[in-house]
Design a protein around this motif. Structure first.
Motif, PDB file in Angstrom:
ATOM      1  N   LYS A 164      10.551 -15.429  34.633  1.00 61.63           N
ATOM      2  CA  LYS A 164      10.834 -14.186  35.342  1.00 61.63           C
ATOM      3  C   LYS A 164       9.945 -14.087  36.581  1.00 61.63           C
ATOM      4  N   LEU A 165      10.537 -13.511  37.614  1.00 64.88           N
ATOM      5  CA  LEU A 165       9.826 -13.343  38.872  1.00 64.88           C
ATOM      6  C   LEU A 165       9.609 -11.865  39.124  1.00 64.88           C
ATOM      7  N   SER A 166       8.411 -11.515  39.444  1.00 66.71           N
ATOM      8  CA  SER A 166       8.103 -10.125  39.795  1.00 66.71           C
ATOM      9  C   SER A 166       7.382 -10.103  41.138  1.00 66.71           C
ATOM     10  N   MET A 167       7.483  -8.959  41.810  1.00 62.02           N
ATOM     11  CA  MET A 167       6.856  -8.827  43.119  1.00 62.02           C
ATOM     12  C   MET A 167       5.963  -7.594  43.103  1.00 62.02           C
ATOM     13  N   PRO A 168       4.703  -7.766  42.712  1.00 61.06           N
ATOM     14  CA  PRO A 168       3.801  -6.606  42.648  1.00 61.06           C
ATOM     15  C   PRO A 168       3.597  -5.935  43.989  1.00 61.06           C
ATOM     16  N   SER A 170       5.056  -6.329  48.338  1.00 61.58           N
ATOM     17  CA  SER A 170       6.087  -6.961  49.152  1.00 61.58           C
ATOM     18  C   SER A 170       5.655  -8.345  49.642  1.00 61.58           C
ATOM     19  N   GLY A 171       6.451  -9.354  49.283  1.00 59.08           N
ATOM     20  CA  GLY A 171       6.193 -10.719  49.716  1.00 59.08           C
ATOM     21  C   GLY A 171       5.284 -11.512  48.808  1.00 59.08           C
ATOM     22  N   ASN A 172       4.676 -10.875  47.803  1.00 62.24           N
ATOM     23  CA  ASN A 172       3.804 -11.572  46.861  1.00 62.24           C
ATOM     24  C   ASN A 172       4.486 -11.648  45.498  1.00 62.24           C
ATOM     25  N   PHE A 173       4.570 -12.852  44.946  1.00 65.65           N
ATOM     26  CA  PHE A 173       5.351 -13.059  43.726  1.00 65.65           C
ATOM     27  C   PHE A 173       4.478 -13.556  42.572  1.00 65.65           C
ATOM     28  N   ASN A 174       4.843 -13.116  41.386  1.00 63.24           N
ATOM     29  CA  ASN A 174       4.301 -13.684  40.145  1.00 63.24           C
ATOM     30  C   ASN A 174       5.455 -14.276  39.359  1.00 63.24           C
ATOM     31  N   VAL A 175       5.237 -15.455  38.765  1.00 64.05           N
ATOM     32  CA  VAL A 175       6.288 -16.132  37.997  1.00 64.05           C
ATOM     33  C   VAL A 175       5.787 -16.399  36.591  1.00 64.05           C
ATOM     34  N   SER A 176       6.525 -15.905  35.596  1.00 67.05           N
ATOM     35  CA  SER A 176       6.192 -16.191  34.196  1.00 67.05           C
ATOM     36  C   SER A 176       6.801 -17.525  33.785  1.00 67.05           C
ATOM     37  N   GLU A 177       6.209 -18.159  32.769  1.00 70.51           N
ATOM     38  CA  GLU A 177       6.698 -19.461  32.323  1.00 70.51           C
ATOM     39  C   GLU A 177       7.999 -19.324  31.527  1.00 70.51           C
ATOM     40  N   ASP A 178       8.832 -20.342  31.617  1.00 71.41           N
ATOM     41  CA  ASP A 178      10.045 -20.401  30.797  1.00 71.41           C
ATOM     42  C   ASP A 178       9.735 -21.104  29.484  1.00 71.41           C
ATOM     43  N   ASN A 254      18.285   0.726  44.258  1.00 74.34           N
ATOM     44  CA  ASN A 254      17.402   0.402  43.136  1.00 74.34           C
ATOM     45  C   ASN A 254      18.060  -0.541  42.136  1.00 74.34           C
ATOM     46  N   ALA A 255      19.382  -0.402  41.971  1.00 70.50           N
ATOM     47  CA  ALA A 255      20.096  -1.277  41.034  1.00 70.50           C
ATOM     48  C   ALA A 255      20.078  -2.728  41.505  1.00 70.50           C
ATOM     49  N   ILE A 256      20.050  -2.931  42.804  1.00 71.16           N
ATOM     50  CA  ILE A 256      20.072  -4.288  43.372  1.00 71.16           C
ATOM     51  C   ILE A 256      18.670  -4.857  43.524  1.00 71.16           C
ATOM     52  N   ASN A 257      17.694  -3.991  43.747  1.00 72.19           N
ATOM     53  CA  ASN A 257      16.324  -4.438  43.992  1.00 72.19           C
ATOM     54  C   ASN A 257      15.812  -5.328  42.854  1.00 72.19           C
ATOM     55  N   GLY A 258      15.259  -6.474  43.217  1.00 71.63           N
ATOM     56  CA  GLY A 258      14.667  -7.376  42.231  1.00 71.63           C
ATOM     57  C   GLY A 258      15.610  -8.410  41.654  1.00 71.63           C
ATOM     58  N   LYS A 259      16.865  -8.425  42.114  1.00 68.34           N
ATOM     59  CA  LYS A 259      17.816  -9.398  41.588  1.00 68.34           C
ATOM     60  C   LYS A 259      17.530 -10.792  42.136  1.00 68.34           C
ATOM     61  N   VAL A 260      17.594 -11.757  41.210  1.00 68.86           N
ATOM     62  CA  VAL A 260      17.428 -13.161  41.580  1.00 68.86           C
ATOM     63  C   VAL A 260      18.783 -13.841  41.455  1.00 68.86           C
ATOM     64  N   ILE A 261      19.189 -14.527  42.508  1.00 67.14           N
ATOM     65  CA  ILE A 261      20.458 -15.257  42.492  1.00 67.14           C
ATOM     66  C   ILE A 261      20.137 -16.746  42.486  1.00 67.14           C
ATOM     67  N   MET A 262      20.473 -17.417  41.391  1.00 66.03           N
ATOM     68  CA  MET A 262      20.164 -18.838  41.254  1.00 66.03           C
ATOM     69  C   MET A 262      21.142 -19.682  42.067  1.00 66.03           C
ATOM     70  N   PRO A 263      20.780 -20.921  42.387  1.00 69.27           N
ATOM     71  CA  PRO A 263      21.702 -21.814  43.111  1.00 69.27           C
ATOM     72  C   PRO A 263      23.044 -21.926  42.392  1.00 69.27           C
ATOM     73  N   GLY A 264      24.114 -21.746  43.139  1.00 65.15           N
ATOM     74  CA  GLY A 264      25.455 -21.832  42.571  1.00 65.15           C
ATOM     75  C   GLY A 264      25.975 -20.539  41.997  1.00 65.15           C
TER      76      GLY A 264
END
Length: 461
Positions: A164-168, A170-178, A254-264
């Motif tokens: 999961k990707l979060s943005m605490p 603007s422009g700074n990201f944290n990524v949790s492990e899969d 707000n419903a769209i904010n934070g959406k990640v669109i993967m390749p494809g």
């Protein structure tokens, strides 16, 4: 001489008679012995009769049943079948399979062996130790196999966990492990269990279950590729905007904010925002319906889809589905809008054709500025884009005269001014290192004209 011969014959007869008597007596005694001997086996199993190598000689039915139950009937209920799945072992009890042998049936067969022979035949069978060996039939109820597999699956199966990707900020990201998930192959396990279930009480059965590893569909490695803002676009929703409309704009953003669109993957505005309902907080506000503006639930959210459309165009991605309004809007030049309507065919969609994911940040400010920032991999920011809208045809509006009996004759009042329609072509200019390298045609949109209305007085003086 004659008398002497007669005496001799009499002696012979006597001897023969004695011998015959002895033979008869001996035979009678022998037959009596045989009868008595075989009679002693009438209520027990004949000698050298075995069931699964267990000698049942001279056993009564009850004794034979008890002996077989002890060695097979009870023993099979205590047998286990072990299944190893990942690092855990699971034991299936044969008792829950209702495992059993046809002990009573086999004992009956063992007891009946030789009993239908003649007396001499029975004696021969008993003395020859020719005997008989009988096999037990093993049966079970397979119903529990499926229950057991479900029990194992419940403990073994685990869904993968996507990164999961979060943005605490603007422009700074944290990524949790899969994390990978696991799923047991139920069909393969069932086949293995069925193939290994048997009546061998001393056999230990261990089965290695086939467990498939399921990789997460979103990996930390993929999400970590998002490292740069690649496009943005903003519009204002403060002018002539009611508070209700502002609420709708902010809810959809707000419903769209934070959406990640993967390749494809394909982004669908209606799928992400969902149905606009009172329960979600949406309100009635002006919307374009045909060639007029009227209040409806969710009015204003097309500004959100239009602003997002413009941001996406500046990434270089292409639309999968996009429609213009029937009339021009106040917040977007002609040809640059994107209308949506949940439950109809009007949707805004685009596909992520990059090799890396993108992240959508939707922001609304206190001064009612709506912004979409799109983040992706810095390798995709080598180009810049300019969106150009060119009106190439005007659709002249007409004027409709309507007689008004309340106005004095000869007087006219303009009720609605005519609005000309427009046909617009939209292009995307592609620049690399500041040099124009391509011009892409995007759309050919038509905006309706609206006829004016003039009321003409017909009232006589």
């Amino acid at each position: 001489m004659t008398g002497s011969k007669e005496v001799k014959n009499k002696k012979t007869i006597i001897i023969i008679s004695i011998v015959a008597l002895v033979i008869i007596l001996s035979l009678s005694a022998y037959l009596g012995y045989i009868y008595k001997y075989t009679l002693g086996w009438n209520n027990i199993i004949y000698s050298d009769v075995k069931v699964e190598s267990i000698d049942l000689s001279a056993k009564t039915k009850e004794e034979a049943i008890e002996l077989l139950k002890e060695n097979y009937g009870d023993a099979i209920l205590n047998k286990k079948l072990s299944v190893k799945a990942l690092d855990n072992n699971y034991e299936m009890d044969y008792s829950k399979l209702e495992s059993k042998y046809n002990i009573e049936e086999v004992v009956e067969e063992a007891f009946d062996y030789g009993k239908d022979s003649t007396m001499l035949g029975k004696y021969k069978i008993l003395k020859s130790n020719s005997g008989k060996e009988i096999d037990l039939d093993f049966t079970y109820d397979p119903t529990y196999i499926d229950e057991f597999i479900e029990e194992v699956s419940t403990e073994v199966n685990v869904a993968p966990t996507n990164a999961k990707l979060s943005m605490p900020s603007s422009g700074n990201f944290n990524v949790s492990e899969d994390k990978s998930g696991y799923e047991i192959d139920k069909e393969a396990l069932k086949n293995d269990i069925v193939a290994n279930i048997n009546g061998k009480v001393d056999e230990k059965v261990e089965i290695e279950a086939k467990v498939d590893e399921i990789k997460a569909t979103v990996s930390a490695e993929e999400l970590s590729k998002i490292n740069s803002k690649i496009a943005s676009f903003s519009t204002k929703y403060s002018h002539n905007s009611t508070n209700d409309r502002a609420v709708n704009v902010e809810l959809a953003t707000n419903a769209i904010n934070g959406k990640v669109i993967m390749p494809g993957e394909t982004f669908s505005y209606n799928d992400i925002v969902g149905e606009r309902t009172v329960e979600k907080g949406y309100r009635n506000a002006p919307v374009i319906v045909g060639n007029k503006v009227e209040d409806d639930l969710g009015g204003g959210i097309c500004q959100v889809s239009s602003t997002l459309y413009q941001a996406v165009l500046r990434t270089g991605l292409k639309s999968v589905e996009r429609y213009n309004h029937s009339l021009g809007t106040s917040y977007m030049p002609l040809g640059l809008d994107a209308t949506v309507d949940f439950g109809s065919s009007l949707d805004y969609k685009f596909k992520n054709t990059f090799d890396s994911p993108i992240y959508i940040e939707g922001v609304t400010s206190k001064d009612r500025v709506l912004s979409f920032n799109i983040y992706g991999n810095s390798a995709s920011t080598g180009r810049t884009y300019e969106i150009v809208s060119e009106a190439y045809e005007t659709i002249n509006a007409g004027v409709k005269n309507v007689e008004d009996p309340n106005l004095p004759e000869g007087q006219t009042v303009v009720e609605k001014n005519p609005i000309n329609g427009t046909k617009v072509k939209v292009y995307r200019k592609v620049y690399e290192n500041g040099v124009l390298i391509d011009t892409e045609f995007l759309s050919n949109d038509t905006y309706r004209s609206i006829d004016g209305i003039v009321r003409v007085g017909t009232k006589k003086p």
